[in-house]
Design an enzyme around this catalytic site. Structure first.
Site, PDB file in Angstrom:
ATOM      1  CG  ASP A 180       6.381   6.895  -3.091  1.00 35.62           C
ATOM      2  OD1 ASP A 180       5.724   6.129  -4.629  1.00 35.62           O
ATOM      3  OD2 ASP A 180       6.509   6.684  -1.968  1.00 35.62           O
ATOM      4  CG  HIS A 203       8.317   3.810  -6.040  1.00 39.93           C
ATOM      5  ND1 HIS A 203       7.925   3.905  -5.326  1.00 39.93           N
ATOM      6  CD2 HIS A 203       9.546   4.132  -6.716  1.00 39.93           C
ATOM      7  CE1 HIS A 203       8.789   3.750  -3.730  1.00 39.93           C
ATOM      8  NE2 HIS A 203      10.006   3.899  -4.577  1.00 39.93           N
TER       9      HIS A 203
END
Length: 357
Positions: A180, A203
């Site tokens: 993430d 991310h």
């Protein structure tokens, strides 16, 4: 070990950690609590509380591991430091969250600092958290240096460092490999600098998401500089939900290298990870965001995405010396700009057209 820890990786050493902490925190001579190298310490959930009588150092040279089982059904942190000022966590050791058994539910976090001021975290390694690896909540004057975070790129919600309601946070020389956000900056946070760090997989470095469920958000004065991103979903990102309120301003993203990044530059006031969000007026107002000297490749032809609300448009976006080409494709990169006012300087590729330009 002086407080009867087993250090064998299979005996729960939480009681020994608690006893050691109580002795350390109650010492007025700036003590050091040592987690020795060459040993593995199994910990169940534990919170180490302050305030302490003097500055404290925790020397983490060994390995701390979470139980390789579902050890609670409540949201929790494996190790929390709470209300401790002048705390330093240092060492060459590692925390292993044994996270893969949690990744279907991901509500247990690895290392948390809450209400800690003048905090320093250096040189440690964090691995495979069930959820976020390190969280900062209501912390001030924080230095994180030379910390590594490692989890598979497909592990859910395994942010590297997540912070909220914190200020004056300085992250430098860190390495993030996550599933993430490498760094996630949430509401109530100001005066953050992330520098000389690497991100990927992951991310990207994200501000937000902000304004969920109509809440009011505030994020100010965020700098990301001299960082590199490789094979991440986004590079530098500001994301907010429709229907929120408040403001996010004072951003500087400079001297950044992108390699095969899906969306290197991303501002999104329509954040909706599950899809099918209802259209709403109102948004967190995003302004004064500078993107300077950003180079590299995008895995997606749409290298720049700045999507702002018609009711609360973005203002003061500035791009200077941006050069993003498409990796592995003959297609030219492009930019999608919606309801945003801004200016450009130097050479900007792909071409950007702001409102009012």
């Amino acid at each position: 070990m002086d407080f009867h820890a087993a250090g064998d990786g299979s005996t729960d050493d939480a009681k020994a950690f608690a006893a050691t902490w109580n002795a350390t925190c109650g010492d007025s001579s700036s003590p050091t609590m040592v987690v020795p190298g060459g040993r593995t310490f199994l910990l169940s959930q534990i919170r180490l509380n302050g305030p302490c009588k003097s500055p404290v150092t925790v020397e983490l040279d060994g390995e701390i591991v979470a139980p390789n089982s579902i050890w609670t059904t409540a949201a929790a942190n494996l190790l929390t430091f709470y209300r401790i000022n002048n705390l330093t966590v240092n060492g060459s050791g590692q925390m292993d969250g044994n996270g893969d058994i949690w990744w279907t539910c991901f509500n247990q976090k690895l290392l948390a600092f809450a209400s800690c001021n003048s905090l320093s975290v250096k040189n440690i390694h964090l691995k495979d958290s069930p959820d976020k690896h390190m969280t900062l909540f209501r912390c001030s004057q924080v230095q994180v240096n030379n910390v590594s975070v490692r989890a598979p790129g497909d592990s859910p919600n395994t942010d590297g460092i997540n912070m909220a309601f914190s200020d004056h946070v300085y992250i430098s020389n860190c390495s993030f490999q996550t599933g993430d956000d490498c760094v996630s900056i949430l509401s109530g946070t100001s005066d953050v600098i992330v520098s000389n760090s690497t991100c990927g997989p992951g991310h990207g470095i994200s501000v937000g998401s902000l304004g969920a469920d109509g809440t009011t958000a505030l994020v100010e004065r965020i700098t990301v500089s001299n960082c590199s991103f490789s094979k991440t979903m986004t590079g530098v990102r500001i994301k907010s939900w429709q229907g929120g309120s408040g403001k996010a301003n004072g951003f500087l993203f400079e001297n950044i290298n992108m390699t095969d990044v899906q969306f290197p530059i991303d501002i999104d006031q329509f954040y909706c990870p599950q899809g099918n969000c209802p259209q709403q007026d109102g948004a967190v107002a995003i302004s004064d965001a500078k993107f300077i000297n950003i180079q590299g490749t995008s895995s997606n032809p749409e290298a720049i995405q700045i999507l702002c609300s018609k009711s609360v448009q973005c203002h003061g976006i500035y791009l200077y010396n941006v050069n993003l080409t498409c990796s592995g494709h003959t297609a030219q990169t492009r930019a999608t700009i919606l309801n945003a006012y801004g200016t450009i300087g130097g050479t900007v590729k792909p071409q950007v057209q702001f409102l009012g330009a």
